[in-house]
Design an enzyme around this catalytic site. Sequence first.
Site, PDB file in Angstrom:
ATOM      1  N   CYS A 132      -9.727  -3.029 -10.835  1.00 55.10           N
ATOM      2  CA  CYS A 132      -9.076  -1.890 -10.178  1.00 55.10           C
ATOM      3  C   CYS A 132      -7.745  -2.250  -9.520  1.00 55.10           C
ATOM      4  O   CYS A 132      -7.145  -1.419  -8.862  1.00 55.10           O
ATOM      5  CB  CYS A 132     -10.012  -1.263  -9.152  1.00 55.10           C
ATOM      6  SG  CYS A 132     -10.390  -2.341  -7.776  1.00 55.10           S
TER       7      CYS A 132
ATOM      8  N   HIS B  71       0.801  -1.228   0.000  1.00 54.09           N
ATOM      9  CA  HIS B  71       0.000   0.000   0.000  1.00 54.09           C
ATOM     10  C   HIS B  71       0.836   1.281   0.000  1.00 54.09           C
ATOM     11  O   HIS B  71       0.438   2.290  -0.565  1.00 54.09           O
ATOM     12  CB  HIS B  71      -1.005  -0.006   1.157  1.00 54.09           C
ATOM     13  CG  HIS B  71      -2.325  -0.582   0.733  1.00 54.09           C
ATOM     14  ND1 HIS B  71      -3.376  -0.767   1.578  1.00 54.09           N
ATOM     15  CD2 HIS B  71      -2.750  -1.003  -0.475  1.00 54.09           C
ATOM     16  CE1 HIS B  71      -4.394  -1.279   0.907  1.00 54.09           C
ATOM     17  NE2 HIS B  71      -4.028  -1.441  -0.343  1.00 54.09           N
TER      18      HIS B  71
HETATM   19  C1  PEP Z   1      -6.884  -5.255  -4.930  1.00 56.06           C
HETATM   20  O1  PEP Z   1      -6.823  -6.109  -4.055  1.00 56.06           O
HETATM   21  O2  PEP Z   1      -6.592  -5.469  -6.114  1.00 56.06           O
HETATM   22  C2  PEP Z   1      -7.298  -3.874  -4.617  1.00 56.06           C
HETATM   23  C3  PEP Z   1      -7.575  -3.016  -5.560  1.00 56.06           C
HETATM   24  O3  PEP Z   1      -7.361  -3.520  -3.322  1.00 56.06           O
HETATM   25  P1  PEP Z   1      -6.071  -3.252  -2.390  1.00 56.06           P
HETATM   26  O4  PEP Z   1      -4.883  -3.116  -3.271  1.00 56.06           O
HETATM   27  O5  PEP Z   1      -6.384  -2.010  -1.632  1.00 56.06           O
HETATM   28  O6  PEP Z   1      -6.040  -4.465  -1.525  1.00 56.06           O
END
Ligand code: PEP
Length: 580
Positions: free
Chosen positions: A499, A193
């Site tokens: 996404c 993140h």
């Molecule tokens: C994912 O898991 O692809 C996502 C978009 O959420 P995050 O990266 O916040 O876990």
Amino acid sequence: MTRLAGRGVSAGIAIGRAVVAVRDARQVRYRLASSGVDRERQRLKTARQRTRSELEEISSRVSRTVGPAQAAIFAAQLLMLDDPLLAARADELIRQERINADWALERAIGELHAVFAREGDEWLRERIGDLADVRGRLQRNLRPGRDPLIGLIREIEPPLIVVADELPPSLAAQLDWTRVGGLVCDIGSPTHHTVILARSLGVPTVVGLGTATQLIGPGQRVALDGTTGEVVIEPSEEGLERWRQRSEIAKSALRALDELRTRPAKTADGLRIRLEANLEIAEEVGRVKDAGAEGIGLYRSEFLLDTANPDAGSEESQYEIYRSLLEAMRPMPVTIRTFDAGVERVQPRASGHRERFGLRGIRAGLQHDDRFRSQVRALVRASSAGALRILLPFVSSATEMRQARSLIAEIVRETGAGESVPIGAMIEVPAAALTVDHLAAETDFLSVGTNDLIQYTLAIDRTDERLAGHYEPSEPAVLRLLRTIALRSRRARRDVSVCGEMAADPLLVGLLVGLGFRTFSMTPAAIPIVKRGLAALDGRQAADAARRALRARSVDEVDAVLAPMADAMHRAAVDGTAAT
Ligand code: PEP
Ligand code: MG
């Protein structure tokens, strides 16, 4: 000059002086300009005074309530505080070596520790625990109430390069990134993140260097390339000139992409593709609009919980943030994901380990009902300000989705707002991908989180750099799941977008188009690049490549299948046909 090779995870060139942050950035090291020496000496002095009064207070309380013998422990700690090898030595280091107070203290303590450990005296050796205690107290008092890195970054002359062992997202969310030229980490991966945040802020980043925090000295000049993963310590003057030229070239390439901003995304044969943006920090919404996004496909609201403001997670403050986000984007849709946090964020200190598999996302939301309720209340109250969509993370079954929906419906009734807000589910757990038809019946839209879907399908921790080579978006198992999602959501007539970070790679987007996806959400900086790639893509060729990729038995076979499509895209993009 020393050259290191890591993994480039956020594009761009950065040149600056290193600030080294280790142990979750609780220890920060940098070199002072001459004007900073007095300030650091004063900080040390104040920390020492605070520590002294705290220890005196503790000592007299313990003496009253427990007894003078026990209070002697703190008298010994007070003596240590006056030891010329401690504060006076640290003061000397600040003056002579021009290093920050935190680092000077760390070094003085290290020297004293060595003396204690060396002496044959049992009593002295036993004092090592007390020394650690005094150190902790002094360090806390150097920066009362906040992580040292946050304040330091505001004080040091930019541009600086943060060199960290691991920079936790909770801390990264609080830094003033306008002063940070680049980021270098010992560990990390593209889907960590902190890296996602750096990318969305356009901060060039290289991770997975292993020992960068040991090899790069505070104050050294560092140049890095966030595309190739190259990091150079103390480049020569000519070397530096070349890095500056590279930086100019990278910037002008970005300016060339800029002109794509206002054009709709389309493949070469006219398939219309929708490109939305991912966002972590609401104040950065300007970047979303500048990139020409058609909406926000994913707002990671859990970053709100990490800001320095303790009130940030309150219903009122959330309401204000959501409302202004919706207003800024109106009439475009804003998809706000409810907190995708484990109990460690939702209930600080409830759990000592990170929640990758356990109580996170909607599971934590349903169990820690109050936090979820106040978030949904803030969302539905703000909904009249624009086109809100609520997205639920880490959903693993239709039953769970039904429970969440009925709780949301109850809140909508109580609040009297938000009846028509669409509610969607993230598809990021294989169980959800395999039952997407059932989930579709309970949702208004779907969003595929490939970052987690890949890690759970392949059983590869996305943040573990030792496994980085195995984290493969084009594994046949992943492609089959993606195909299932695309087919079944289309059959159920549910909007579906992708996404995860996979959507920010123009080649993989080609494959995703071939698999049947038409909407993508990505970090704003990737939007013009993906748009350019799409303009060079032939939709029929993509569908054919995807069909063959689904039959492949290995990543290598998938790569071989994709090669002609990649070549054609590359040729078209380089010829400039893509820009027309
Ligand atoms: C994912 O898991 O692809 C996502 C978009 O959420 P995050 O990266 O916040 O876990
Ligand atoms: Mg996820």
